[in-house]
Scaffold this active site. Structure first.
Site, PDB file in Angstrom:
ATOM      1  N   CYS A 343       0.763  -1.270   0.003  1.00 53.05           N
ATOM      2  CA  CYS A 343       0.059  -0.123   0.009  1.00 53.05           C
ATOM      3  C   CYS A 343       0.700   1.318   0.050  1.00 53.05           C
ATOM      4  CB  CYS A 343      -1.169  -0.005   1.038  1.00 53.05           C
ATOM      5  SG  CYS A 343      -0.548  -0.423   2.738  1.00 53.05           S
ATOM      6  N   ARG A 372       7.383 -11.079   5.180  1.00 50.18           N
ATOM      7  CA  ARG A 372       6.911 -10.967   6.704  1.00 50.18           C
ATOM      8  C   ARG A 372       7.670 -11.889   7.546  1.00 50.18           C
ATOM      9  NH1 ARG A 372       0.343  -9.621   5.584  1.00 50.18           N
ATOM     10  NH2 ARG A 372       1.013  -7.708   4.419  1.00 50.18           N
ATOM     11  N   GLN A 390       0.847 -11.312  -2.859  1.00 49.69           N
ATOM     12  CA  GLN A 390      -0.775 -10.758  -2.548  1.00 49.69           C
ATOM     13  C   GLN A 390      -1.473 -10.537  -3.745  1.00 49.69           C
ATOM     14  OE1 GLN A 390      -0.058  -7.725   0.463  1.00 49.69           O
ATOM     15  NE2 GLN A 390      -1.280  -9.112   1.789  1.00 49.69           N
ATOM     16  N   ASP A 392      -3.189  -7.824  -4.679  1.00 48.42           N
ATOM     17  CA  ASP A 392      -3.309  -6.671  -3.807  1.00 48.42           C
ATOM     18  C   ASP A 392      -4.172  -5.328  -4.690  1.00 48.42           C
ATOM     19  OD1 ASP A 392      -3.235  -5.571  -1.111  1.00 48.42           O
ATOM     20  OD2 ASP A 392      -1.075  -5.182  -1.155  1.00 48.42           O
ATOM     21  N   HIS A 394      -5.558  -1.335  -4.485  1.00 49.27           N
ATOM     22  CA  HIS A 394      -5.911  -0.308  -3.500  1.00 49.27           C
ATOM     23  C   HIS A 394      -6.876   0.776  -4.356  1.00 49.27           C
ATOM     24  CE1 HIS A 394      -2.578  -1.747  -1.519  1.00 49.27           C
ATOM     25  NE2 HIS A 394      -3.256  -1.310  -0.337  1.00 49.27           N
ATOM     26  N   LYS A 475     -11.829  -3.261   8.956  1.00 46.94           N
ATOM     27  CA  LYS A 475     -11.970  -4.145   7.829  1.00 46.94           C
ATOM     28  C   LYS A 475     -13.166  -5.265   8.020  1.00 46.94           C
ATOM     29  CE  LYS A 475      -8.689  -7.767   9.483  1.00 46.94           C
ATOM     30  NZ  LYS A 475      -7.474  -8.312   9.206  1.00 46.94           N
ATOM     31  N   HIS A 521      -8.410  -0.931   0.885  1.00 49.80           N
ATOM     32  CA  HIS A 521      -7.426  -1.798   0.799  1.00 49.80           C
ATOM     33  C   HIS A 521      -8.122  -3.139   0.356  1.00 49.80           C
ATOM     34  CE1 HIS A 521      -3.976   0.458   2.990  1.00 49.80           C
ATOM     35  NE2 HIS A 521      -5.389   1.166   3.292  1.00 49.80           N
TER      36      HIS A 521
END
Length: 654
Positions: A343, A372, A390, A392, A394, A475, A521
């Site tokens: 992000c 991670r 991911q 991912d 946005h 979320k 997100h």
């Protein structure tokens, strides 16, 4: 004044709620109190059953080994555990001895009796329990571990005595918040000790390593057997085992923990997962972006991740420093980090161009690999890794459009998950952690209420997750149930007013002013790796035809029929079907067994009659067959199964 024993005659009632608070049945209640029964088969009742079983386990351990020191013993999903500091690790034989000891304690019908004590009284009574003494100082405060609240989570400190019903004497005691069952006999015979694991005290590698015994407990023996059967089925579906058997992925020791590699067949499945996702995202109006794997640490200072997420990141790489001949620093270097999320980089892409309200919403999408630092004790196959990709996205939109965009995003997420074969969902709403957040309470309240409205409008069950949000916004998590009823967290949708502010993101509003966009997100798979593992277990390795690495294998009855099947395979390949012919020296029945074990959806077999009639015979994964199918029909049916993303395990019924 009365107590729960006199209020309730139903033998399945094991505790009660008094004015909303869980209490033992022995607790006294006033006529003005609101009292509700808690039955043993309710979620609270099951937790009380399992917590009580954990205490009986601890008593059994100290009967067998009086030198054992007690950690904590909470209920967990489907069971319980208790941690112990012992000189020698527990063995499977030890578990058998402990279970027999538990059986004796349970048959005695010892009463669980609650006592309120002062800190000093607790310290005196538990002077030989160093881990309990440490917890006493945490009374009523945040322990940093939800499971520790079973000990000291209440406003007052309590000890539970196990009282012999014949003599009235206390035979064992433990620091505990409670509540418990009225007596040990109510645990019954629906429990079992499962396994032993190592665990650091309070979850920190800096603390002593303890021995953790896991168990499970159910209201009846039949329910225990049903649970054990589910475990057996889950073991058969374990993606780690199937990954090796089907040659999909592996975890080379040379790479390190939590860093999988995908083999060619696993690569096919992964590519299909990603390719279909890309297609759907293009249709939905997303723009594809790409960002690097490392960045200067300053980026995560801006976003706040170094403040709030540092423990989940790999240590920095200090580079670009220059030194003089004498070793002194001529030019200071810079700390670079492997990125833990995408992000902040997407925010930089947004910020690099001026935007008008007419441009919004902007939907950015990336298959972004992140890293991670998961603790070694929680790394697990593909479902908990250290290097993950991911899917991912946005989304940047106006505050006026955020509710509509959230609704559209949730609809898209559910639709795409259904395309991959997951159908049974509920939602979880994660709200602010009061000790870990940025932004004002008003902003959080608006974001939380908006997500709650969108979730409610979906018609799906909504389960609260207090304190489970990331530091920048609440979320919605999509929870999916698999083929054997287990729940997996899939997609997450987070509403964020705060990162746009931290990055000073803007757009030109219709009235000419500069405004902050709202940021959504969204990770649909969560990660490709985890989603791959979940689908492997959901399908037990028998993937739908469109995802299967090999979709068709042709098997000639004898070598002379191989050229005929080569032509069929060539035609299928011309349509993009992943087809091959087995011309090995194995006998035909061995070939069939091999490809059935490999979970190939379609085996096409041909002998003299098939060749003479321009046909093939189908063999399916469950062993059923369709004989004499014209080649044109066979090709059409295979193509239709792929295009419809059909799951084919048995012969079609016309």
């Amino acid at each position: 004044m009365a107590d729960g024993f006199s209020l309730f005659t139903d033998r399945s009632v094991v505790a009660m709620r008094v004015n909303g608070n869980l209490c033992d049945l022995a607790a006294e209640v006033m006529e003005t109190d609101t009292v509700e029964p808690v039955t043993i088969d309710s979620p609270d009742g099951l937790n009380i059953l399992r917590h009580s079983a954990a205490h009986v386990l601890a008593q059994a351990v100290q009967q067998v080994n009086p030198e054992a020191k007690l950690g904590i013993g909470p209920p967990v999903t489907d069971g319980f555990y208790y941690d112990f500091d012992v000189a020698e690790n527990f063995t499977p034989e030890d578990l058998k001895v402990l279970q027999k000891t538990m059986d004796r304690i349970i048959r005695q019908g010892q009463r669980f009796v609650r006592r309120v004590v002062s800190d000093d009284e607790a310290r005196a009574e538990l002077a030989n329990e160093p881990y309990k003494l440490e917890l006493i100082g945490l009374k009523g405060g945040s322990t940093g571990d939800d499971n520790e609240s079973v000990e000291v989570g209440g406003a007052e400190l309590t000890i539970y005595d196990n009282v012999d019903p014949k003599t009235g004497e206390t035979v064992w005691k433990d620091l505990c918040r409670g509540p418990h069952l009225p007596n040990t006999r109510m645990i019954g015979n629906g429990y079992s000790l499962m396994r032993v694991a190592a665990a650091y005290w309070r979850g920190s590698e800096k603390n002593p390593q303890l021995q953790r015994i896991y168990g499970t407990a159910w209201p009846s023996k039949d329910e225990l057997r049903e649970y054990q059967a589910r475990l057996e089925e889950a073991a058969k579906r374990d993606h780690r085992r199937l990954g090796a058997e089907l040659d999909l992925f592996s975890f080379p020791e040379e790479l390190g923990s939590g860093l999988p590699v995908f083999h060619p067949r696993g690569g096919i499945i992964r590519n299909e997962l990603e390719s279909y996702s890309r297609k759907r995202h293009i249709e939905e109006g997303y723009s594809f972006v790409n960002t690097p794997h490392i960045t200067k640490g300053h980026l995560y200072e801006i976003s706040g991740h170094l403040d709030w997420y540092r423990d989940g990141m790999f240590p920095p790489m200090h580079i670009d420093a220059e030194y003089n001949d004498d070793g002194s620093v001529r030019k200071a270097g810079t700390d670079y980090y492997l990125k833990p999320m995408n992000c902040p980089m997407h925010n930089l892409i947004y910020k690099g161009t001026a935007h008008s309200y007419r441009d919004l919403p902007i939907r950015m999408f990336e298959f972004g690999t992140v890293y991670r630092y998961e603790k070694s004790g929680v790394v697990h196959g593909l479902t908990r890794v250290r290097g993950l990709t991911q899917d991912d996205a946005h989304i940047y939109c106006t505050q006026e459009d955020m509710k509509a965009e959230l609704t559209r995003t949730l609809d898209f997420v559910l639709s795409l998950l259904k395309d991959y074969g997951l159908e049974d969902f509920y939602l979880e709403l994660s709200t602010k952690d009061p000790e870990k957040f940025v932004g004002s309470d008003e902003v959080w309240e608006e974001a939380t209420n908006t997500l709650a409205e969108v979730a409610a409008a979906s018609g799906l069950e909504l389960v609260p997750d207090p304190g489970g949000a990331a530091f920048y916004g609440p979320k919605i998590s999509v929870q999916a149930r698999d083929a054997i009823g287990r729940t997996w967290q899939m997609s997450t949708i987070q509403l964020d007013f705060n990162l746009p502010n931290l990055f000073e993101l803007e757009y030109a509003a219709a009235d000419g002013t500069r405004k902050r966009p709202v940021m959504i997100h969204r990770a649909l798979f969560g990660s490709i790796e985890r989603f791959f593992g979940v689908l492997t277990e959901h399908y037990a390795g028998s993937f739908p035809v469109w995802l299967s690495p090999v979709q068709v294998v042709a098997i000639p009855v004898a070598e002379e029929y191989a050229p005929y099947l080569e032509d069929v395979v060539a035609e299928l390949k011309g349509y993009g079907v992943r087809a091959e012919i087995d011309r090995s020296d194995e006998r035909m029945q061995k070939k069939i067994r091999n490809h059935t074990k490999a979970k190939v959806p379609f085996q096409l077999i041909a002998g003299e009659d098939d060749r003479a009639n321009g046909a093939v015979s189908f063999r399916f994964r469950d062993g059923t067959q369709l004989n004499g199918v014209p080649v044109a029909d066979a090709v059409a049916r295979i193509r239709a199964s792929i295009e419809s993303r059909e799951q084919v395990l048995t012969a079609w019924q016309d």
